[in-house]
Write a protein that holds these residues in place. Structure first.
Motif: not given
Ligand code: PHE
Length: 506
Positions: A276, A280, A340
């Protein structure tokens, strides 16, 4: 008297040696002989030789030489006499029988050798009834073998050069007679002699100088009459290698100082990150090639704790899927929280800065980090699977790409890299994006050093960051390579002590 201006002043040890040597002109003098004639200990002599050699005042030659010494058997014989001499002694003893059998009993295994030698030397004669009688020669003559044994016993090892040819023959004969009488050794013989300049210099030497200022010298006012020996600052001295910081750490310290002096503060973050924060949150699509196993090290069997309800997680999902709120593009539906949650060794330190921005949502900030990152790449002369990045962000109202170029140029200049260029490139999280190259003077080549840009609204808006963010991630290892003129990046972490010890503080 003084040493000519052009040459460096000589050390007292050098003076003593040159003076001693000059007595035999330009003849070669053995190391031992030089030691005794100059009065220098072997250690002092060795030093004086090295110094004088480096000044071109002395030359050195090394030769193989043979030396003879007494072996175990030889020592016994030298102390007790040769068997033939023992035989003579027995015969001289009036209390003994002089028949063959009784003498043979007395001398044991040595008897026949002793008898043969004594006869050959003309020391004895054998009578009709096998009785043995002494000849006059036995009393007066010392055989050459006995003489050389005595000499060796008295002086210790003798080198072949000091022996007469006859003595050498005797030694060879003795060593053939039985093992362990004579030992033959090969040694290196070091000799030295002054060069022409050395001879000239020795004529002009100051014999009586004050080398060290002691209380006595001051009290006696000696310094009024005598010359003070100048201190030669360039004379060679032994090297000492104490503990020291690795050149890499010293460079990292410089990087820190450069950013601190530009008003930045340092931040840090964990090496192990969720996908993440590594991908992300930076708007890197979940199918991006950088996420693949061949590029990224995943930490298996663990999962990051990411709640779907987390403000940042929800916002990032939205920005990836429909771009709502960012007023911009999106990658489309299908963003998976599980992807993630995967855990990685951070592939760039941008994971640290984005996390910092998300947690603090500053209006204005100037932060940097210098930390390690990991990429699943084959090691080569210019790539290591783990390396350092110099990361940073700046945020404030109205900042733009020109400010970024200014800060980065300023930063490199502080480290001494002044020839740098920028050109456009692409990162999923910045727009515009730039790449920087620095000129490597040694290799006469432009080296690619890092990326930077202005974070896209797709990155900043979901995380609640209002003002423009200038961001960069620059390579550090290659800068160190350039600084130390290394050919291979792997040498930075290798066990080459020579380089580590001598790399200097650059
Ligand atoms: N993270 C990029 C890299 O590792 C560098 C970069 C950092 C680019 C920040 C833009 C902004 O190469």
């Amino acid at each position: 008297m003084s040493v000519p201006e052009k040459s460096a002043p000589l050390h007292p040890l050098e003076v003593r040696l040159l003076q001693a040597l000059s007595k035999s002109g330009s003849n070669w003098v053995d190391f031992d002989a030089a030691s005794s004639s100059s009065g220098l200990s072997p250690d002092q002599l060795r030093r004086a030789i090295e110094w004088l050699k480096s000044k071109g005042l002395l030359e050195e030659r090394s030769r193989d030489k043979t030396a003879y010494s007494l072996g175990e058997k030889g020592k016994t014989i030298a102390a007790e006499g040769l068997p033939e001499r023992e035989l003579v002694r027995l015969i001289q003893d009036p209390s003994r029988e002089k028949t063959m059998s009784s003498l043979a009993k007395e001398l044991g295994g040595e008897f026949s050798v002793a008898l043969g030698r004594a006869r050959k030397n003309g020391w004895i004669k054998i009578g009709r009834n096998q009785e043995i009688e002494l000849e006059p020669a036995a009393r007066d003559d010392k055989e050459p073998e006995e003489e050389i044994l005595e000499k060796l016993q008295a002086t210790g090892p003798l080198s072949a050069e000091v022996l007469t040819p006859a003595e050498k023959d005797t030694l060879v004969a003795l060593s053939k007679r039985q093992k362990g009488i004579i030992l033959e050794e090969f040694q290196k013989q070091l000799s030295i002699r002054p060069t022409q300049e050395g001879l000239e210099a020795s004529g002009e030497l100051a014999e009586d100088e004050i080398g060290e200022i002691t209380p006595d010298v001051l009290r006696n006012k000696e310094w009024r009459e005598k010359r003070l020996r100048p201190i030669n600052m360039s004379s060679p001295a032994p090297n000492f290698y104490g503990g020291r910081k690795h050149p890499m750490r010293l460079f990292i310290q410089e990087v820190r100082e450069a950013f601190l002096s530009l008003g930045f503060s340092e931040i840090q973050g964990p090496i192990v990150q969720s996908a993440f924060w590594n991908f992300d949150a930076l708007f890197i699509p979940q199918h991006h090639s950088a996420r693949e196993m061949q590029d990224t090290f995943y930490v298996g069997s663990v999962e990051a704790k990411l709640s779907d309800k987390d403000r940042a997680v929800a916002a990032v999902k939205a920005s990836h899927e429909d771009g709502k709120g960012t007023g911009s593009i999106a990658w489309g539906p299908g963003w998976e929280a599980d992807e993630a949650r995967r855990v990685v060794l951070r592939t760039h330190t941008t994971a640290i800065t984005i996390r910092y921005l998300s947690d603090n949502r500053p209006e204005e900030a100037r932060v940097f980090s210098v930390d390690k990152v990991f990429r699943n790449e084959k090691p080569s002369y210019k790539n290591n699977p783990e390396f350092y990045q110099i990361e940073g962000v700046m945020t404030a109202p109205g900042l733009n790409i020109r400010n970024l170029i200014y800060v980065i140029t300023e930063f490199y200049a502080k480290l001494g890299f002044t020839r740098i260029k920028f050109w456009p490139t692409y990162f999923p999280y910045t727009e515009p994006s730039l790449q920087t190259v620095v000129y490597d003077e040694q290799r006469q080549k432009w080296l690619e050093l890092g990326g930077m840009g202005v974070f896209r609204p797709e990155v900043t808006i979901p995380l609640g960051i209002k003002n423009p963010v200038l961001a960069w991630g620059l390579g550090l290892d290659r800068l160190v390579m350039m600084r130390h003129n290394l050919q291979d990046i792997r040498d930075l972490f290798g066990p080459n002590l020579g380089w580590l010890r001598n790399s200097g503080v650059l």
